[in-house]
Design an enzyme around this catalytic site. Structure first.
Site, PDB file in Angstrom:
ATOM      1  N   HIS A  53      -5.864  -6.563  -1.861  1.00  0.00           N
ATOM      2  CA  HIS A  53      -4.851  -5.622  -1.390  1.00  0.00           C
ATOM      3  C   HIS A  53      -3.669  -6.336  -0.743  1.00  0.00           C
ATOM      4  CE1 HIS A  53      -3.804  -1.491  -0.899  1.00  0.00           C
ATOM      5  NE2 HIS A  53      -3.788  -1.517   0.418  1.00  0.00           N
ATOM      6  N   ASP A 108      -8.236  -5.519  -6.166  1.00  0.00           N
ATOM      7  CA  ASP A 108      -7.862  -4.404  -5.306  1.00  0.00           C
ATOM      8  C   ASP A 108      -8.110  -3.089  -6.037  1.00  0.00           C
ATOM      9  OD1 ASP A 108      -6.724  -2.648  -3.517  1.00  0.00           O
ATOM     10  OD2 ASP A 108      -4.659  -3.212  -4.006  1.00  0.00           O
ATOM     11  N   SER A 166       0.838  -1.179   0.000  1.00  0.00           N
ATOM     12  CA  SER A 166       0.000   0.000   0.000  1.00  0.00           C
ATOM     13  C   SER A 166       0.890   1.253   0.000  1.00  0.00           C
ATOM     14  CB  SER A 166      -0.937  -0.049   1.206  1.00  0.00           C
ATOM     15  OG  SER A 166      -2.043   0.775   1.059  1.00  0.00           O
TER      16      SER A 166
END
Length: 516
Positions: free
Chosen positions: A473, A448, A198
């Site tokens: 994710h 994602d 991320s």
């Protein structure tokens, strides 16, 4: 990691993280009726907002020592400023040491408590014995326990004290920490491999580009480094979330799409807010319809991020394929069930899968302030919008003017939307990284929603993209489980081979140089 009231801004991670205003020129449309959403409710953040949940429900024990390293407050000034303690976690149990050029695996801490990221990044722990690697998890400044100025209250006091919260300063922290650590261990020759998911994945990729002499390669998972300016369409994120629902059930997609109008209509009735409070079993009476709309928006967005093929407790206890289960609930209600009752049944999968919640709190951050809001209002400006047809969310466009006004109101700062691409690049990335980048893995799962702002094709022989149709994710960074599908096992195998190649190539060059 982990990407609008300023408290729920992306990335996200989470944050990924990102404040957006619903605006439209048309008269009383649904979008215009939602135009006063609190900023923090405009867009999802990365997953770092959940880092206060330090212990995952399905806990693995990872052994590490907690240490502190005193960092300069400003790496790019020679002024005498106070230092601050940066927390980092370290494990040398499997490290083969400097004589054998034992590698160092460094995870680039995101926007949250570093222990939470360490406990949710099992891939690094799983492979460290194989490589004889040291594991280091440094915490991002202004998060967790790594607070400048002695306390969170002082650090977050105003724009002056927050001005040192930037990605550039964080990368410099990592570089200084690892350089000092290697010197103290006589391990200057040991290769460093970066990991991050991320926002942490963005930092890992950027650190490899900015400090190539410090790290030999980076695995950047679910890293939306292209989610800036006009590099990708601003509606990409919400289109992917919507498509995740549509792929499971068109009727489910349509029910969610129609629910916003039903929500507004109910809220405008006499005692409508009271009825909505009852329907959704809220702990306190609803003050504005927008509060509930944001609560639902967050659930759908996070469901897309963690649409894993097996049960997980990353943020909430969830079943495998949680969107599928949500849609089964929405579609499976008896005939005559209202749209909003269907929505409640569906969203309860996210907020109450364990069945232990008696009523729901809409605000998990009553103060509405955290570090990511500041980052989103300064340099991490990641435009988002919601399209009319492809999205199941209310239609809105990114309104930079309103965004800027809210940032000024909240922090007394003016965003710099072009600074990140000036500092780290992003435009024409294939040409640039093909010439100037190497040893970076961009891994993404197409479920994602942040994948739309990441690198999805190979840029060169050594800057590669690993893309999985069913991945969510940064699933590849999560601990391995017996339920891992074959495609995930294969993806991790490929990542291990690439990392082995980086380390072997580095060691071979070191031996050649030494022999000379």
């Amino acid at each position: 990691m982990a990407f609008p009231n300023l408290s729920t801004i992306l990335m996200p991670h989470l944050l990924l993280i990102i404040i957006f205003i619903i605006s439209t020129a048309s008269p009383p449309s649904l979008a215009s009726r939602f135009s006063n959403f609190p900023l923090s409710k405009r867009a999802p953040r990365f997953l770092g907002k959940f880092s206060h949940q330090i212990k995952p429900l399905q806990q693995r024990e990872y052994r590490y020592e907690t240490r502190y390293f005193y960092q300069r407050l400003d790496h790019f000034s020679f002024s005498e400023l106070p230092s601050f303690p940066q927390r980092y976690l370290i494990n040398t149990e499997h490290w083969v040491g400097p004589d054998r050029l034992g590698p160092i695996f460094l995870y680039c801490g995101n926007e949250g408590d570093i222990e939470w990221f360490a406990l949710n990044t099992g891939f690094v722990w799983d492979i460290s014995p194989r490589f004889g690697a040291m594991v280091v998890f440094p915490e991002h400044r202004y998060y967790g326990e790594s607070m400048p100025f002695g306390s969170r209250d002082v650090a977050y006091k105003n724009a002056t004290t927050l001005s040192y919260l930037t990605a550039e300063q964080a990368l410099a922290d990592f570089a200084v920490l690892i350089t000092d650590l290697k010197r103290n261990l006589s391990a200057e020759g040991c290769p460093v491999v970066l990991f991050g998911g991320s926002y942490g994945g963005m930092l890992a990729a950027w650190m490899r580009l900015k400090y190539p002499h410090i790290a030999i390669g980076a695995l950047a998972s679910s890293a939306p480094i292209l989610q800036f300016e006009d590099i990708v369409p601003p509606e990409t994120f919400y289109n992917i979330v919507s498509n995740d629902f549509k792929r499971e059930s068109t009727s489910c997609f349509n029910t969610v799409k129609e629910s916003w109008e039903a929500l507004v209509s109910e809220g405008q009735k006499e005692n409508g807010l009271v009825q909505l409070t009852k329907t959704f079993r809220l702990c306190r009476e609803l003050n504005r319809t927008e509060e509930l709309a944001d609560w639902l928006d967050s659930a759908y967005s996070y469901l897309a991020m963690v649409d894993y093929p097996y049960p997980s407790a990353f943020m909430m206890p969830l079943p495998g394929h949680p969107i599928r289960e949500v849609c089964k609930k929405i579609d499976g209600c008896p005939d005559g069930t209202s749209i909003l009752e269907r929505i409640f049944e569906g969203v309860s999968i996210y907020y109450n899968y364990s069945g232990n919640v008696d009523c729901f709190e809409l605000d998990d951050d009553p103060h509405g302030l955290d570090g990511w809001n500041w980052q989103a209002c300064t340099e991490m400006v990641m435009p988002m919008a919601s399209s009319k047809d492809a999205s199941m969310f209310p239609t809105y466009n990114f309104n930079y003017t309103s965004f800027k006004e809210e940032c000024w109101k909240e922090f007394r700062v003016v965003p710099r939307p072009r600074w990140i691409t000036t500092e780290f690049g992003g435009h024409d990335i294939k040409t640039v990284l093909e010439k100037f980048g190497s040893n970076i893995i961009f891994s993404n799962g197409l479920l994602d929603p942040w994948s739309g702002g990441s690198v999805l094709q190979n840029l060169s022989e050594t800057v590669v993209a690993l893309v999985t149709e069913e991945g969510a994710h940064h699933i590849d960074l999560r601990p391995s489980t017996p339920e891992d599908p074959d495609w995930l096992v294969e993806q991790r195998t490929t990542e291990i081979k690439l990392i082995e190649g980086w380390i072997n190539g580095y060691n071979q060059k070191k031996k050649t140089t030494f022999n000379m």
